[in-house]
Design a protein around this motif. Sequence first.
Motif, PDB file in Angstrom:
ATOM      1  N   ASN A   1      78.423  31.209  -1.564  1.00 30.18           N
ATOM      2  CA  ASN A   1      78.133  31.394  -2.986  1.00 30.18           C
ATOM      3  C   ASN A   1      77.137  32.522  -3.243  1.00 30.18           C
ATOM      4  O   ASN A   1      77.062  33.062  -4.359  1.00 30.18           O
ATOM      5  N   LEU A   2      76.370  32.851  -2.235  1.00 32.48           N
ATOM      6  CA  LEU A   2      75.368  33.913  -2.386  1.00 32.48           C
ATOM      7  C   LEU A   2      76.007  35.288  -2.487  1.00 32.48           C
ATOM      8  O   LEU A   2      75.462  36.189  -3.132  1.00 32.48           O
TER       9      LEU A   2
ATOM     10  N   TRP B   1      76.175  27.592   0.639  1.00 31.66           N
ATOM     11  CA  TRP B   1      75.108  28.432   0.047  1.00 31.66           C
ATOM     12  C   TRP B   1      75.315  29.897   0.391  1.00 31.66           C
ATOM     13  O   TRP B   1      75.199  30.783  -0.454  1.00 31.66           O
TER      14      TRP B   1
ATOM     15  N   GLN C   1      76.787  36.516  -6.029  1.00 30.01           N
ATOM     16  CA  GLN C   1      75.524  36.716  -6.745  1.00 30.01           C
ATOM     17  C   GLN C   1      74.848  38.026  -6.328  1.00 30.01           C
ATOM     18  O   GLN C   1      74.352  38.778  -7.161  1.00 30.01           O
TER      19      GLN C   1
ATOM     20  N   THR D   1      70.909  30.079  -6.022  1.00 34.67           N
ATOM     21  CA  THR D   1      72.076  29.508  -5.356  1.00 34.67           C
ATOM     22  C   THR D   1      71.732  28.152  -4.724  1.00 34.67           C
ATOM     23  O   THR D   1      72.515  27.190  -4.782  1.00 34.67           O
TER      24      THR D   1
END
Length: 900
Positions: A501-502, A498, A505, A336
């Motif tokens: 967006n993590l 970050w 994931q 990421t």
Amino acid sequence: KDDSQRLLESLSTDEKEHTLMESKAEPYTSKEEMVLEESESPLNSNIAAFALKAKVIYPINQKFRPLADGSSNPSLHENPKQTILPNQVVETSMSGSLGSLSQGDKEDCSSSTTIHSTASDDRFQARAFLKVASFPEVLTCESFDVKLCLCSLTLKDLMLLDTELRKEKHVMFIQIFKIYITEFHRKKKISDGLLKKILLNQENDFEELQKQLDSRLQNTEMSGSHNSEFQTLEDLERREREYSEHIIDNMEAFWKQTDKAQQDFLDQSKCSSAKATKMMMDLTEKMIAVESLLSESQDLQAMDIQERLFNWELMVKMIDSLKSSIPEECKCRLNTVSNILDHLTVKNNLSVRQKEELLTDLHKAFWEQLAHYSNECMQQSKDLILKRLERRAKKKEEFKRRQEAEQESLLSKTFLTEDVHNFLKAYHKLIQKHWQAQWDLEEEDDCESTEAVADLYKELYSKASHALAELVTELFLQTLPVVTSLSVRECELLKEEWQENLVPQLEKWESHRQRRWKLFQEQLLQEKELWITEYALSAVMQKHLSEKQEKIIQGVVSRLGCLSDESVSYILQKHRVLLCSVLRRLTFRGAGMAALAHMRLSRKKSSLQELREQHTLQKGSSLCQDEDQWQLQKAVESHIREEEEKLEEETQETNLEFHQQLVTEIQEALQFLQQHMEQVIGQTLLQYARGEAEKKSSDDGQDFKERLVESAVESVYGTSNNINRLVQNYYQQLGKITEGYEGKKLQHLKSLQAERNERIRLKNKENELALKEKHTKSLLNVSSTVHQRVVLQQNKILAQFELQQQIRLGSLKQKLLGLHHLGTELENQLREAEQDFVSELAVLTRVPLTVKKKPSKRSKPAGEKANSKRQTFQSPEPAEKDDSHENIQEHHGITSGLCR
């Protein structure tokens, strides 16, 4: 810059297609040569592609640190050096280990679509794996062969169970024997010295037997691999085979020793034949009860051992999942970060060189810290396991002392012969209690050790997450404002981006982890079902062997015919107790062979399971597929089916090999059973013959006949002519009796032959009708295979043979019964003729004789005499014999003496 930009903007499709195309073109490429899958780690794949373009080489131990120095031959795919075990084939771990995290060795191998080459399979049995003594040691094992370690522990548990049950059987026999001979001592039939001597001899003999077994087992353990820390599958199979041979030899020696102990006692105590037979039957009956208790206990505990293996696999999988989840999740976080830096590069806020340097520094700092934490965690785990094993050893030693005291207390009590069953139940219950206590101790310690190791890895996960968070915070809030023209606020927003967006994931990674766990549970369930099937087949085989052996011994006993009911019962009991002992040993051997077959196939099974898992995860991660991806997945599925067929074929070959070996050992064990039963039947027949000889010697009245001849010869009233005429008449009467006997005998045999021929004719007619009916059905059933027809023909031949055998044995029985009846009738006629001859002789010679009448052997003991006031001759009742010529010869002895 344009090339780098294009590489950075490329998504996972190109890399994945490139990887899968290589997998399809070279289906036997090892995992070390496969390109990394970019869908799980796009940063790593981007760097790899950049390195291939720029022709860079990485420094040692820095796998993800590209340097634009123009060097060629990149070392992207070099694996760090790992410790190679003796005779070990170089392979990578299926789950990986944290020991190589500093090299970033945690790539996803979902592109691997092959099973290892057959060249390494041929050497698999010679591959060394760690020798472990308990389950907690497996938790710190970083080897691919964890499955082999667990199965070796299962074999060890089976061996320990076999040892405990064998020891229990020996103690029970010695105690039962002691109870019976103590009963003789209590009734003053043996002396104190003889009692102590017999007990001491038996204890010494059984101790010597155990010493011989221990010595042979120790020699087996020491032979083979000279490395004390590692062992090979080949050595393990050899040890198991030799161990089974030693145990069967020990079992044979044990039963011979029990027979010798009984015979020595009976010889020294000089008890009657009836009492000796009763004691031997009682001892055999009690040992049958012992074998029944041991067999039931063995089945339950063997199932517990197998169930514990499945629990071990679950615990090992949990620890392995924790180990692999730490680097995988951290790679998600790093990926990421890489995506955000890629975005800054696209916006020209960051140059490609700056981005690569930042990523390299981040990777280097994080993987070095994680490697340090991992090594520290591993050392803590080993220290923890070592301390727990020391505590376990102390507890087991305390348990052992306490259990030995309880056993000695029970064995020191006095039991009567009528209390033997109560003693057996009490002692067996005590042994079971001790076994369960030790079992619970080990299981509890295994669970606690697993939880403790899991806590250490959770702590490692926390440290790794915290270290990565600090490094990322430093990157965004301290490094980026200096390197770029971004403000601190903009960098804070990048950090928040970050974190946002993590989330998807991590959710994707968690979904993959759960699917892996579900696939593992399904695999474990399949293994349980397979084990249940093997257990059922083993039970069917044992039942078949038991029924077949019972039928054989019944046929043997039925052909003897002359033995008493007590002797027949003793033979059947002796056979049953030996058969139970043999079947229990073969059950252990079958369970051990199943574990060995599982170990031999574990490598391919694990590889195939990993292949299925990777394909399933890859198939579920990409919902929309183009034509090429669809074709590649079809190729992978076809390859998986091929490998499944190969594994199935190898499984059948392996099972057949072990089955043939088991059949060979069954034949050897049954050979021991047959030889032992031949000795038992021979001793029983010898005892019967001695008894008949004693009866005949006590019933023939030879002394009386000799005195009658002497008195008649000395008498002055009997002339030679009178006596010769009397003897002549007696011989004529004997001739008529013998002629009548021979005629009846011939007529009886002719009638039996006619009946047998008629029976065979009727049976053959019935068989022809049945065969015609079966043939008609087989014509209707066109789909019947050649194998089925061959089996049908075999059954037909066996049925005919069995029918002829039954008819022949039935005719022999009728013949023996008829001849026995004619022989008894002949005995009575000869006895009457002899009585008449002796009475006439006494009247002729005027010899007054006072004869003591002997009672019938059915009413009073042999040798006992009753007084008679009559001066008449009463001939003793002879033994029941069929041979008329022998009886005539006895009467000829009297007449020849008179003629002289």
